[in-house]
Structure formats: C-alpha cells, structure tokens
Design a protein around this motif. Sequence first.
Motif, short mmCIF file in Angstrom:
data_model
loop_
_atom_site.label_atom_id
_atom_site.label_comp_id
_atom_site.label_asym_id
_atom_site.label_seq_id
_atom_site.Cartn_x
_atom_site.Cartn_y
_atom_site.Cartn_z
N ALA A 1 8.64 5.24 -7.93
CA ALA A 1 7.73 6.36 -8.13
C ALA A 1 6.98 6.18 -9.45
O ALA A 1 7.50 5.61 -10.41
CB ALA A 1 8.49 7.68 -8.15
N VAL A 2 5.76 6.64 -9.48
CA VAL A 2 4.98 6.72 -10.71
C VAL A 2 4.90 8.19 -11.08
O VAL A 2 4.34 8.99 -10.33
CB VAL A 2 3.59 6.11 -10.54
CG1 VAL A 2 2.79 6.23 -11.84
CG2 VAL A 2 3.69 4.64 -10.11
N ASP A 3 5.51 8.54 -12.22
CA ASP A 3 5.75 9.94 -12.55
C ASP A 3 6.53 10.56 -11.38
O ASP A 3 7.60 10.08 -11.06
CB ASP A 3 4.45 10.67 -12.87
CG ASP A 3 3.84 10.16 -14.18
OD1 ASP A 3 4.60 9.74 -15.07
OD2 ASP A 3 2.59 10.18 -14.30
N ASP A 4 6.00 11.57 -10.71
CA ASP A 4 6.74 12.21 -9.63
C ASP A 4 6.21 11.83 -8.25
O ASP A 4 6.62 12.42 -7.23
CB ASP A 4 6.68 13.73 -9.79
CG ASP A 4 7.39 14.19 -11.05
OD1 ASP A 4 8.43 13.60 -11.39
OD2 ASP A 4 6.89 15.13 -11.70
N SER A 5 5.32 10.84 -8.18
CA SER A 5 4.72 10.44 -6.92
C SER A 5 5.40 9.18 -6.39
O SER A 5 5.33 8.12 -7.01
CB SER A 5 3.23 10.18 -7.10
OG SER A 5 2.64 9.73 -5.90
N VAL A 6 6.09 9.29 -5.25
CA VAL A 6 6.77 8.13 -4.66
C VAL A 6 5.72 7.18 -4.09
O VAL A 6 4.87 7.57 -3.27
CB VAL A 6 7.74 8.56 -3.55
CG1 VAL A 6 8.35 7.34 -2.85
CG2 VAL A 6 8.85 9.43 -4.13
N VAL A 7 5.77 5.93 -4.52
CA VAL A 7 4.79 4.93 -4.09
C VAL A 7 5.40 3.85 -3.20
O VAL A 7 4.68 3.16 -2.46
CB VAL A 7 4.10 4.28 -5.31
CG1 VAL A 7 3.20 5.28 -6.01
CG2 VAL A 7 5.11 3.69 -6.29
N GLN A 8 6.72 3.67 -3.25
CA GLN A 8 7.41 2.72 -2.38
C GLN A 8 8.70 3.35 -1.88
O GLN A 8 9.43 3.99 -2.65
CB GLN A 8 7.75 1.42 -3.12
CG GLN A 8 6.55 0.55 -3.47
CD GLN A 8 6.98 -0.73 -4.16
OE1 GLN A 8 7.39 -0.70 -5.32
NE2 GLN A 8 6.90 -1.85 -3.46
N LYS A 9 9.00 3.15 -0.60
CA LYS A 9 10.24 3.64 -0.02
C LYS A 9 10.64 2.72 1.11
O LYS A 9 9.87 2.53 2.06
CB LYS A 9 10.06 5.08 0.48
CG LYS A 9 11.35 5.72 0.97
CD LYS A 9 11.12 7.18 1.34
CE LYS A 9 12.43 7.84 1.77
NZ LYS A 9 12.22 9.29 2.11
N ALA B 1 2.13 -7.47 5.50
CA ALA B 1 1.00 -6.90 6.23
C ALA B 1 -0.02 -6.25 5.30
O ALA B 1 -1.23 -6.41 5.49
CB ALA B 1 1.51 -5.87 7.25
N GLU B 2 0.47 -5.53 4.28
CA GLU B 2 -0.47 -4.83 3.41
C GLU B 2 -1.31 -5.77 2.55
O GLU B 2 -2.41 -5.43 2.14
CB GLU B 2 0.25 -3.81 2.52
CG GLU B 2 1.03 -4.38 1.37
CD GLU B 2 1.62 -3.32 0.44
OE1 GLU B 2 1.26 -2.14 0.55
OE2 GLU B 2 2.47 -3.70 -0.39
N VAL B 3 -0.79 -6.98 2.27
CA VAL B 3 -1.57 -7.94 1.48
C VAL B 3 -2.25 -8.98 2.35
O VAL B 3 -2.95 -9.86 1.84
CB VAL B 3 -0.69 -8.62 0.41
CG1 VAL B 3 -0.18 -7.60 -0.59
CG2 VAL B 3 0.47 -9.39 1.03
N GLY B 4 -2.07 -8.90 3.67
CA GLY B 4 -2.81 -9.76 4.59
C GLY B 4 -2.41 -11.21 4.60
O GLY B 4 -3.25 -12.09 4.81
N LEU B 5 -1.11 -11.48 4.41
CA LEU B 5 -0.62 -12.84 4.41
C LEU B 5 0.15 -13.14 5.70
O LEU B 5 0.71 -12.23 6.32
CB LEU B 5 0.29 -13.08 3.21
CG LEU B 5 -0.38 -13.04 1.84
CD1 LEU B 5 0.68 -13.13 0.74
CD2 LEU B 5 -1.40 -14.16 1.69
N ALA C 1 6.38 -2.67 1.02
CA ALA C 1 5.00 -2.18 0.93
C ALA C 1 4.89 -1.04 -0.07
O ALA C 1 5.87 -0.38 -0.42
CB ALA C 1 4.54 -1.72 2.30
N GLY C 2 3.66 -0.82 -0.53
CA GLY C 2 3.36 0.30 -1.40
C GLY C 2 2.85 -0.09 -2.77
O GLY C 2 2.71 0.77 -3.64
N ILE C 3 2.57 -1.38 -2.98
CA ILE C 3 2.09 -1.80 -4.30
C ILE C 3 0.71 -1.20 -4.58
O ILE C 3 -0.06 -0.88 -3.67
CB ILE C 3 2.04 -3.34 -4.42
CG1 ILE C 3 1.04 -3.94 -3.43
CG2 ILE C 3 3.43 -3.93 -4.23
CD1 ILE C 3 0.73 -5.41 -3.68
N GLY C 4 0.41 -1.06 -5.85
CA GLY C 4 -0.86 -0.46 -6.24
C GLY C 4 -2.07 -1.27 -5.85
O GLY C 4 -3.13 -0.71 -5.49
N ALA C 5 -1.95 -2.59 -5.88
CA ALA C 5 -3.09 -3.46 -5.60
C ALA C 5 -3.56 -3.35 -4.15
O ALA C 5 -4.72 -3.65 -3.85
CB ALA C 5 -2.73 -4.91 -5.93
#
Length: 278
Positions: free
Chosen positions: A197-205, A81-85, A240-244
């Motif tokens: 996580a990137v440093d201390d920020s969770v980006v995917q869960k 969903a996040e990449v629209g495919l 979900a949660g990729i940087g792009a």
Amino acid sequence: MRLTTIRLDGGTYAGRVTGDRVILLPFRDVGELLASGPDWQERAAGAAAPTVSLAEVEFAPLTPRPEKIICVGVNYADHIAEVGLPTPEHLTIFAKYSRSLIGPYDDILLPPQSHAVDWEVELGVVIGSPVRHADAEQALAAVAGYTVVNDVTMRDWQLRTSQFLQGKTFEASTPVGPFLVTPDEVDHARDLDMTCAVDDSVVQKSTTAAMLFPVGEIISYVSSIITLVPGDLIATGTPAGIGAARKPPVFLSAGQTLRTAIAGLGEQANRCVGSTAA
C-alpha cells in the motif's frame, strides 16, 4: 522460530522473538548467526537472556551483509500481463548489493537522479545452509526462513538498458524484514497473502501461491549456477499492481509511506524522503 536483527547501543544484535520480548543472541545479525554452523537453530533456541521489549526495538535489515542478493523478475502471471511480456521459459534473475538494504521501518531515500521510483512487494527467502546443484526438495531443506522484501525500483534507470541492475540497487532503497520466520511456521510460504500500500491505498494484493517458479525451483536453478551460502537473500518476484503499469503511471513521492505485508511474516512501513544529494 522467529528471528530478527535490531539496532542497540550503537551496534546490531541478532535476536529471537518470544511473545513481546526479543532475546538477544551473541551474534551481530541474523546472517552471522546462520553462518555460525549447521546447529544455528540450537544456538538461537538456547539463549536465555538478556531481553528487550519488542515494541521498543529499532529494526535493522534482517541480513545486513549477505554474500549474495539474488532477485527474480517476472514471476507472477498477472504482472507479466500488465507489463506486456511473454511468459518466461526460464527464470529471470538479477542482483543487488548490500548497500541497497534498509530496515523495515527505515526511510526510503528517493534519489534526485530518478523520477520513477516504484514499489514491488516480494517474498524474501534466506538461505540457512550451503546448497549447490540441488533438486527442489534439497533446495527447500536449505532454507533458513522467510521474510518480507520490497524491491523498490527506479524504473527510469531499470529501463535504460536490457539489464535491470542499475534500477534495482540504488543505495538505501530496499527494506528487508522485520522477521525471519522458519519454514515450519509458514509451510514454506507456499500460500501467504501479500499486500503493498502507498499510504492507505492498497496497490498490490496477491498470494505467494501465484508464483510461476516456486521457492524450491528458484533455489535449485540458482544453485546450478553458484553455491548459495547461509545468509544469502533471494527476492522471489512481484505480482501485478506496480506503478509503472498504471495509466497514467504513478510513482512514489516524498512524504508518502510505503506499507508492505505478508501474512505470517510481518509488515513494513517506510517513509519516502527526498534527497538533495548530487
């Protein structure tokens, strides 16, 4: 059983983890152990010495030289969903080469050719016995164990064409490990929490239970194309949660630490390092 590959005395060794010690095995790495024959578990369990402290070891890639590295794309609905495919009818698969693999605490080399280095936490599957034309049940029987993978991706290179490989297999970019955990310990990884996580920020869960195509189906599908052999590595896709997909997009930069974890399998911490190589 929990296995690992460590660096020691200028080489690498397979090891069995017992408590806070690693029992060294007479194999260069976990892949070589798995390729030693169908009784590899007996070989791994039978060794008694010598040992080294788990807290002091340097981890190598779990399977440094697999014959095949197979990767699965768009295998989580929220990522689709996040990449629209559209939701895929069949597996999306691509490959990596072994020079892309690094240890779970090694530096990630940010290549000067890419300005869009992204993260992807993934469940890794390591094959333990040859498998061809398998159904899902037979496929699961061929699994040696599970591990942690981050399919670090150079998005600008991945999206140059319809073929993913060039953005997925940059040298020294894909951490694997630290452990291979046998299926009996984690119920074939059917429902394990996973985070990035990137440093201390969770980006995917997410959880491995959210995969559209579960492990048995993946192995069955790939085995209809080619024989999978001991030591082969499969990365099963990312949630979900990729940087792009962020607005605006966010990518890795030098000095950051990429932290990847799957419950029951271990965690990784990889520092991002810039490169001046041409």
